[in-house]
Write a protein that holds these residues in place. Structure first.
Motif, PDB file in Angstrom:
ATOM      1  N   GLU A  29       4.322 -12.368  -7.357  1.00 31.52           N
ATOM      2  CA  GLU A  29       3.677 -11.058  -7.446  1.00 31.52           C
ATOM      3  C   GLU A  29       4.100 -10.211  -6.249  1.00 31.52           C
ATOM      4  O   GLU A  29       4.043 -10.659  -5.108  1.00 31.52           O
ATOM      5  N   LEU A  30       4.540  -8.988  -6.526  1.00 35.71           N
ATOM      6  CA  LEU A  30       4.929  -8.025  -5.496  1.00 35.71           C
ATOM      7  C   LEU A  30       3.889  -6.915  -5.471  1.00 35.71           C
ATOM      8  O   LEU A  30       3.691  -6.223  -6.468  1.00 35.71           O
ATOM      9  N   THR A  31       3.203  -6.756  -4.362  1.00 37.75           N
ATOM     10  CA  THR A  31       2.191  -5.707  -4.210  1.00 37.75           C
ATOM     11  C   THR A  31       2.744  -4.607  -3.315  1.00 37.75           C
ATOM     12  O   THR A  31       3.177  -4.872  -2.191  1.00 37.75           O
ATOM     13  N   VAL A  32       2.723  -3.379  -3.838  1.00 35.55           N
ATOM     14  CA  VAL A  32       3.253  -2.226  -3.121  1.00 35.55           C
ATOM     15  C   VAL A  32       2.095  -1.332  -2.697  1.00 35.55           C
ATOM     16  O   VAL A  32       1.201  -1.045  -3.493  1.00 35.55           O
ATOM     17  N   ALA A  92      12.276 -10.297 -14.637  1.00 36.23           N
ATOM     18  CA  ALA A  92      11.221 -10.638 -15.582  1.00 36.23           C
ATOM     19  C   ALA A  92      10.169 -11.560 -14.993  1.00 36.23           C
ATOM     20  O   ALA A  92       9.024 -11.595 -15.469  1.00 36.23           O
ATOM     21  N   TRP A  93      10.492 -12.316 -13.949  1.00 33.10           N
ATOM     22  CA  TRP A  93       9.544 -13.273 -13.385  1.00 33.10           C
ATOM     23  C   TRP A  93       8.650 -12.662 -12.291  1.00 33.10           C
ATOM     24  O   TRP A  93       7.836 -13.356 -11.709  1.00 33.10           O
ATOM     25  N   ILE A  94       8.820 -11.355 -12.004  1.00 31.10           N
ATOM     26  CA  ILE A  94       8.040 -10.716 -10.943  1.00 31.10           C
ATOM     27  C   ILE A  94       7.043  -9.735 -11.547  1.00 31.10           C
ATOM     28  O   ILE A  94       7.406  -8.875 -12.350  1.00 31.10           O
ATOM     29  N   LYS A  95       5.799  -9.867 -11.158  1.00 33.59           N
ATOM     30  CA  LYS A  95       4.757  -8.927 -11.546  1.00 33.59           C
ATOM     31  C   LYS A  95       4.527  -7.966 -10.391  1.00 33.59           C
ATOM     32  O   LYS A  95       4.282  -8.392  -9.254  1.00 33.59           O
ATOM     33  N   VAL A  96       4.626  -6.662 -10.665  1.00 34.30           N
ATOM     34  CA  VAL A  96       4.476  -5.642  -9.626  1.00 34.30           C
ATOM     35  C   VAL A  96       3.077  -5.050  -9.704  1.00 34.30           C
ATOM     36  O   VAL A  96       2.637  -4.590 -10.762  1.00 34.30           O
ATOM     37  N   LEU A  97       2.372  -5.059  -8.582  1.00 38.80           N
ATOM     38  CA  LEU A  97       1.026  -4.509  -8.470  1.00 38.80           C
ATOM     39  C   LEU A  97       1.049  -3.383  -7.463  1.00 38.80           C
ATOM     40  O   LEU A  97       1.708  -3.484  -6.421  1.00 38.80           O
ATOM     41  N   GLU A  98       0.335  -2.301  -7.753  1.00 34.71           N
ATOM     42  CA  GLU A  98       0.256  -1.182  -6.814  1.00 34.71           C
ATOM     43  C   GLU A  98      -1.129  -1.180  -6.191  1.00 34.71           C
ATOM     44  O   GLU A  98      -2.140  -1.018  -6.870  1.00 34.71           O
ATOM     45  N   GLY A  99      -1.136  -1.348  -4.855  1.00 34.94           N
ATOM     46  CA  GLY A  99      -2.405  -1.517  -4.159  1.00 34.94           C
ATOM     47  C   GLY A  99      -3.150  -0.245  -3.868  1.00 34.94           C
ATOM     48  O   GLY A  99      -4.339  -0.255  -3.615  1.00 34.94           O
ATOM     49  N   LEU A 113       7.808   9.094   2.412  1.00 29.72           N
ATOM     50  CA  LEU A 113       7.040   7.950   1.932  1.00 29.72           C
ATOM     51  C   LEU A 113       7.376   6.743   2.796  1.00 29.72           C
ATOM     52  O   LEU A 113       8.551   6.446   3.031  1.00 29.72           O
ATOM     53  N   VAL A 114       6.348   6.073   3.288  1.00 32.63           N
ATOM     54  CA  VAL A 114       6.515   4.771   3.925  1.00 32.63           C
ATOM     55  C   VAL A 114       5.716   3.782   3.087  1.00 32.63           C
ATOM     56  O   VAL A 114       4.504   3.928   2.933  1.00 32.63           O
ATOM     57  N   ALA A 115       6.399   2.823   2.502  1.00 30.63           N
ATOM     58  CA  ALA A 115       5.750   1.861   1.609  1.00 30.63           C
ATOM     59  C   ALA A 115       5.882   0.454   2.185  1.00 30.63           C
ATOM     60  O   ALA A 115       6.874   0.121   2.830  1.00 30.63           O
TER      61      ALA A 115
END
Length: 617
Positions: A452-455, A605-612, A498-500
């Motif tokens: 999981e990648l949280t941005v 396909a194996w990474i789920k992206v979440l926006e915090g 933008l700084v992410a």
């Protein structure tokens, strides 16, 4: 020829050849504690102008309330020893307040650091009455308020970091007051001054304060030479200036990302007294009275460092089963097996074991500090891995802790949550490696990891971690631009930028914030100023997911093009093909572009992206 003379001759040769002193020379220089040698080295290095180098450039302005004496030379030598290529610009004599108030040093651009050399003359009344202690205290409070206003006003106007220090109370002031109660009141007023100087570090991220008073109290140097003070307005001896330069170097080392991450520890006569294989677990010296209490303090100190994010590695020539039993069963052991993120207990060469531990952790050996009692082992590691900081644990064990801590190898500007979690995060790398053995393909393994990648948009709460990533990331660092806390905070507040931040988690746990991007958000074109990513998450496709996220944000904001750059360095070769792999077109001269049509970049396909939080520019 003495070792000192050999070092100076080597530095002289490097200057003449326009080359950077080698890593072995710099490591030797970093260990020098003789102010006279550092002063000579600093004079030689003032002419250092290498044609090619991998040192961290750093501009330092020195502003003083007195004559700076040898401070410039000693500071230069200290910084080069830490891996920094400094440009040092002393401010004009007698113009401390004016230069700081007007930014007079900024004609050639703002420095990275403003190192202030303060003495008591700035705070004392020109004439003071030993009977009027209240008047003395009030004047000192007013001068502290003047300094506070001056410094905070200055850091509001430029992005430099101001480095201050506490100021010792001269004996001639203290002892001029013969009443014991009055003398205590004078000392209390001066302690309040130093408390106020230290508190400035809590009011601005652009202020750092060294506690020179406590450092001097624990050092073999006199703070003052009365004759030099009266003759040349030199309030501090070379020894005191060395201690202050060391503190500035420690901060600069932390600010530029040159601090170490790993402490590799020997076992016998380092973490306990005696040789385990000869005396058994019950016979080692640990706990109780001296010398066992000295070894307990070494373990307690190492545990304290680990609690703050230092990765511990056990490197011992021993039988692994005996060591594991001793670490598990001995009642006075403070570092149990789980305290170590990597273990190299065998009879092989320690240099090879350190290389292996670095590979396991995914870190370079330049991140290592090695503590060992054996001169042979230290010499071999120094010869094979000169980039490793090698520390001696032989001699009286009561001195080991001082040896370990005095250089500030592990200092960071701010301790972050990710720092505290780091030892556990690196320990899970071995678990992932074992888990990977049960899959037929890497993609099957990655799907099973559940990445999981949280941005999130960076905020004042994450700015310290973002700046730390910029300073300390070398391998996946696309442009080499190292935005510090002040520069990052400016970009966070700018609506056109933008700084992410990027955090990664999988079935083995949360890696924390492992990457950051700094982006200029134009109407038509978004430009990635830099993108950094911790090497510990490479190989999972996270970088491609980040590129896909950036492309999506730019397109949704109305931009038609996303631009990136790659500036090669000696250490970032692993990232050289990133933009092309992400589908960008090579536009030449290090630039890459992506037309934002459709799904320009696909998220693995194996990474789920979440926006915090709310991230679009």
């Amino acid at each position: 020829m003495t070792d000192t003379q050999a070092l100076l001759d080597s530095l002289r040769g490097a200057v003449a050849d326009r080359r950077v002193p080698g890593i072995a020379e710099r490591t030797t220089l970093a260990r020098i504690e003789d102010p006279a040698v550092l002063r000579k080295a600093g004079k030689l290095l003032a002419r250092l102008d290498p044609e090619d180098h991998d040192l961290r450039p750093l501009r330092v302005a020195v502003l003083a309330t007195c004559t700076i004496g040898s401070f410039e030379q000693i500071l230069r030598a200290s910084l080069v020893g830490a891996g920094v290529l400094p440009t040092i610009e002393p401010g004009p004599y007698g113009m401390f307040e004016l230069t700081l108030a007007t930014g007079g040093f900024a004609d050639s651009g703002e420095p990275d650091l403003v190192a202030c050399l303060l003495d008591e003359s700035y705070f004392l009344p020109p004439e003071w009455d030993a009977v009027d202690v209240d008047g003395f205290a009030e004047h000192v409070r007013k001068r502290l308020a003047d300094l506070r206003d001056l410094v905070l006003s200055a850091v509001d106007r430029f992005t430099s970091t101001v480095v201050l220090h506490t100021v010792p109370l001269p004996a001639q002031v203290r002892d001029s007051v013969i009443g014991w109660r009055s003398r205590a009141a004078v000392a209390r007023a001066w302690a309040g001054l130093n408390e106020g100087i230290l508190a400035l570090a809590e009011e601005s991220r652009q202020v750092a304060v060294a506690d020179l008073v406590s450092v001097l109290a624990d050092a073999p140097f006199a703070a003052r030479d009365d004759r030099l003070h009266r003759y040349g307005d030199l309030p501090y001896t070379d020894g005191a200036l060395f201690l202050l330069a060391r503190e500035v170097r420690r901060f600069a080392q932390a600010k530029t990302g040159l601090s170490r991450k790993v402490l590799a520890l020997d076992l016998d006569n380092t973490l306990w007294g005696g040789v385990l294989g000869e005396v058994g677990a019950q016979g080692v010296q640990l706990g109780g009275l001296y010398p066992g209490n000295a070894y307990s303090e070494v373990q307690r100190t190492a545990r304290r460092l680990r609690d703050q994010g230092v990765i511990l590695v056990l490197a011992s020539k021993n039988d692994a089963a005996i060591v594991d039993d001793a670490l598990t069963s001995h009642p006075d052991v403070l570092l149990r097996p789980e305290a170590f993120s990597a273990t190299a207990v065998n009879w092989g060469p320690k240099a090879e074991n350190l290389r292996g531990a670095a590979e396991t952790l995914g870190l370079g050996t330049q991140s290592f500090v090695f503590l060992d009692d054996s001169p042979f082992e230290r010499g071999h590691v120094s010869a094979e891995l000169p980039e490793v900081a090698v520390l001696a644990a032989d001699g009286d064990p009561a001195h080991i802790v001082r040896t370990l801590l005095s250089h500030g190898w592990f200092d960071v500007p701010d301790l972050t949550d990710t720092d505290r979690q780091r030892p556990g995060l690196y320990r899970t790398r071995a678990l992932r490696s074992d888990f990977a053995g049960g899959f037929g393909s890497s993609e099957d393994y990655l799907h099973a990891l559940g990445v999981e990648l949280t941005v999130e948009r960076a905020s004042e709460f994450s700015v310290a971690r973002v700046a730390q990533l910029a300073a300390r990331t070398n391998q996946f660092n696309l442009t080499g631009l190292r935005f510090d806390e002040a520069a990052t905070a400016e970009r966070i507040a700018d609506p056109g930028r933008l700084v992410a931040t990027f955090a990664v988690a999988d079935r083995f746990g949360d890696e924390g914030v492992i990457g950051a991007a700094w982006v200029e958000c134009g109407d038509d074109v978004w430009r990635v100023e830099n993108l950094v990513l911790s090497c510990r998450v490479l190989g999972r496709g996270v970088e491609l997911a980040i590129a896909a996220w950036l492309a999506r944000q730019a397109r949704e904001a109305g931009a038609t093009t996303l631009e990136g750059r790659f500036v090669p360095s000696k250490k970032n070769g692993v990232a050289s093909g990133f933009w092309s792999k992400a589908g960008f077109t090579d536009a030449g001269d290090g630039a890459f572009t992506l037309a934002l049509t459709g799904d320009a970049v696909s998220t693995p396909a194996w990474i789920k992206v979440l926006e915090g939080n709310e991230v679009p520019g």
